[in-house]
Design an enzyme around this catalytic site. Structure first.
Site, PDB file in Angstrom:
ATOM      1  CE1 TYR A   1      37.777  35.437  46.051  1.00  0.00           C
ATOM      2  CE2 TYR A   1      35.874  34.501  44.938  1.00  0.00           C
ATOM      3  CZ  TYR A   1      36.901  35.421  44.990  1.00  0.00           C
ATOM      4  OH  TYR A   1      37.054  36.315  43.968  1.00  0.00           O
TER       5      TYR A   1
ATOM      6  NE  ARG B   1      41.434  29.717  41.531  1.00  0.00           N
ATOM      7  CZ  ARG B   1      40.643  30.338  40.661  1.00  0.00           C
ATOM      8  NH1 ARG B   1      41.157  31.027  39.656  1.00  0.00           N
ATOM      9  NH2 ARG B   1      39.335  30.296  40.793  1.00  0.00           N
TER      10      ARG B   1
ATOM     11  NE  ARG C   1      40.055  43.784  64.559  1.00  0.00           N
ATOM     12  CZ  ARG C   1      41.162  44.525  64.478  1.00  0.00           C
ATOM     13  NH1 ARG C   1      41.942  44.697  65.545  1.00  0.00           N
ATOM     14  NH2 ARG C   1      41.512  45.105  63.338  1.00  0.00           N
TER      15      ARG C   1
ATOM     16  CG  HIS D   1      46.809  43.040  63.412  1.00  0.00           C
ATOM     17  ND1 HIS D   1      46.147  43.721  64.413  1.00  0.00           N
ATOM     18  CD2 HIS D   1      46.574  43.736  62.275  1.00  0.00           C
ATOM     19  CE1 HIS D   1      45.538  44.777  63.901  1.00  0.00           C
ATOM     20  NE2 HIS D   1      45.783  44.808  62.607  1.00  0.00           N
TER      21      HIS D   1
ATOM     22  CE  LYS E   1      38.205  32.608  43.073  1.00  0.00           C
ATOM     23  NZ  LYS E   1      37.993  33.836  42.313  1.00  0.00           N
TER      24      LYS E   1
ATOM     25  CD  GLU F   1      43.378  39.456  37.530  1.00  0.00           C
ATOM     26  OE1 GLU F   1      42.846  38.356  37.304  1.00  0.00           O
ATOM     27  OE2 GLU F   1      44.069  39.684  38.537  1.00  0.00           O
TER      28      GLU F   1
ATOM     29  CG  LEU G   1      42.784  34.286  40.393  1.00  0.00           C
ATOM     30  CD1 LEU G   1      43.371  34.062  41.783  1.00  0.00           C
ATOM     31  CD2 LEU G   1      41.267  34.316  40.465  1.00  0.00           C
TER      32      LEU G   1
HETATM   33  N1  PLP Z   1      40.590  37.369  37.939  1.00  0.00           N
HETATM   34  C1  PLP Z   1      40.041  37.736  39.103  1.00  0.00           C
HETATM   35  C2  PLP Z   1      40.596  38.910  39.840  1.00  0.00           C
HETATM   36  C3  PLP Z   1      38.949  37.029  39.639  1.00  0.00           C
HETATM   37  O1  PLP Z   1      38.406  37.389  40.801  1.00  0.00           O
HETATM   38  C4  PLP Z   1      38.425  35.936  38.899  1.00  0.00           C
HETATM   39  C5  PLP Z   1      37.290  35.167  39.406  1.00  0.00           C
HETATM   40  O2  PLP Z   1      36.685  35.509  40.390  1.00  0.00           O
HETATM   41  C6  PLP Z   1      39.025  35.588  37.679  1.00  0.00           C
HETATM   42  C7  PLP Z   1      40.124  36.326  37.233  1.00  0.00           C
HETATM   43  C8  PLP Z   1      38.522  34.415  36.862  1.00  0.00           C
HETATM   44  O3  PLP Z   1      38.868  33.222  37.492  1.00  0.00           O
HETATM   45  P1  PLP Z   1      37.999  31.871  37.290  1.00  0.00           P
HETATM   46  O4  PLP Z   1      38.048  31.572  35.827  1.00  0.00           O
HETATM   47  O5  PLP Z   1      38.717  30.864  38.096  1.00  0.00           O
HETATM   48  O6  PLP Z   1      36.625  32.167  37.770  1.00  0.00           O
END
Ligand code: PLP
Length: 296
Positions: A33, A52, A100, A102, A149, A182, A207
Site C-alpha cells: 500500500y 516506493r 486459497r 499459499h 510497505k 521507527e 520503512l
Molecule cells: N514507518 C512505518 C512503519 C510506516 O508505516 C510509515 C507510514 O505508514 C512510515 C514509517 C512513514 O512513511 P511515509 O513518510 O512514507 O508516510
C-alpha cells in the site's frame, strides 16, 4: 457528500465498495500500500510514493494493476471526487483473487487495486503540532522485511493500540540493542544538544519513509546538519528535541517519551522550522487543476 472509492476499474460509492473474500490481501496480507498526504489542494510527493510502490511490488513479484501513469491519474480523480484538499489518498495493491492456496496463483491472476481518499481536519492537526505528542517505546516484534510497505500490519496495529492505551500518539519500536528503529507508522527523529538532526539509516530495519526523504531535503535547504545513525532510547529521552515524520502526521513534534518530557516538554525550534518549510520542498500535484485537464 457521499464518498467514492476506486475498486478494480470502477468508481463506486464508498459504502458499497467491496473486494472478494478470496482476495489474497484478505487471506494472506499478500499486498502492498501507499498513503499520500493531500495538503492545500495538492497531492504531495506522488513520484516518490509511486517509486516506493514500484519497489514494494517488485520485491513481492506482484505486477502493476494498471500502468503507473494511469494510477497517478486515478489518485487525483479519487481525491477530486471526494473533494479532498487536505487529507489522504490511500492505495492498495494485492496479488488478486485466487483459490486459497499459499503459493503464488497462476501468472494470469490480475493484481487488485483499491484507491480511497478522505479529508482530515487540518486545523486539528495544526493545533496538535503546536502542543506536540507523546510516544511510548516498545520492542519491535515485526518481520525482517519492514522495508517493503506491506499490508501485513498486525504488530504495528498492536503497538499503536498500546500507545493509545498509554495516552500516547505513537509507539517507537526498539531493537534488542535499545536502538530506536521507527514508529508503528512514522519515522523517528531527534535533535541533539549540538542541533544535529538524527534519524536511523533506511538501509534495512525500517520503512524508507517518503516524508523522511522530503524532510531530509528540507533540512538540507534550511542549512541544518543531519546524520543518519541509530540512537538509543536514553539518547532520545535526553535529546534537545524529538519528532516523527509520516504522510499522515507530516513533521510532528514529540514532547514526551514514556511519560517523561523531552527537554522542556514543548515542541522544539528546529522541529517547528522543519514543519514550517516542509510544504515548500515537497512535490505538489494539484488535485483540481489536474482534474480539469485530465478528466476523460
Ligand atoms: N514507518 C512505518 C512503519 C510506516 O508505516 C510509515 C507510514 O505508514 C512510515 C514509517 C512513514 O512513511 P511515509 O513518510 O512514507 O508516510
Amino acid at each position: 457528500m457521499s464518498r467514492i472509492a476506486y475498486v478494480n476499474g470502477r468508481y463506486v460509492p464508498h459504502q458499497s465498495a467491496r473486494v472478494h473474500v478470496e482476495d489474497r490481501g484478505y487471506q494472506f496480507s499478500d499486498g502492498v500500500y501507499e498513503v499520500c498526504e493531500v495538503s492545500g489542494g495538492y497531492i504531495l510527493d506522488r513520484t516518490r510514493h509511486l517509486d516506493r510502490l514500484d519497489r514494494s511490488l517488485s520485491e513481492l513479484a506482484i505486477g502493476w494493476p494498471v500502468e503507473r501513469a494511469a494510477l497517478g491519474r486515478i489518485m487525483i480523480e479519487v481525491a477530486a471526487r471526494n473533494r479532498v484538499s487536505d487529507g489522504l489518498v490511500y492505495l492498495q495493491v494485492t496479488r488478486g483473487v485466487a483459490r486459497r492456496d499459499h503459493p503464488f496463483p497462476s501468472a494470469d491472476t490480475r493484481p487488485a487495486l483499491v484507491v480511497t481518499a478522505r479529508s482530515t481536519d487540518r486545523a486539528a492537526f495544526a493545533a496538535k503540532a503546536e502542543e506536540g505528542v507523546g510516544v511510548i517505546t516498545v520492542p519491535d516484534t515485526r518481520w525482517d522485511r519492514v522495508d517493503i510497505k506491506t499490508i501485513g500490519l498486525l504488530p504495528n496495529v498492536l503497538a499503536r493500540q498500546q500507545a493509545r492505551d498509554a495516552g500516547a500518539a505513537e509507539a517507537w519500536l526498539v531493537d534488542e540493542d535499545g536502538i530506536v528503529l521507527e514508529g508503528a507508522a512514522t519515522n523517528a527523529w531527534i535533535v541533539t544538544g549540538e542541533g544535529e538532526l538524527v534519524t536511523r539509516p533506511a538501509v534495512s530495519g525500517i520503512l524508507r519513509g517518503i516524508t523522511r526523504a522530503t524532510a531530509i531535503d528540507t533540512a538540507a535547504a534550511l542549512g541544518l546538519t543531519m546524520v543518519e545513525r541509530g540512537f538509543t532510547v536514553g539518547e532520545a529521552k535526553a535529546a534537545r528535541e524529538a519528532f516523527m515524520t509520516s504522510a499522515t502526521s507530516q513533521v510532528m513534534p514529540v514532547v514526551r517519551i514514556d511519560g517523561a518530557p523531552v527537554a522542556n516538554g514543548y515542541p522544539g525550534e528546529i522541529t517547528r522550522q522543519l514543519r514550517g518549510a516542509f510544504f515548500a520542498h515537497a512535490e505538489k500535484i494539484a488535485v483540481r487543476g489536474s482534474l480539469a485537464l485530465e478528466k476523460p
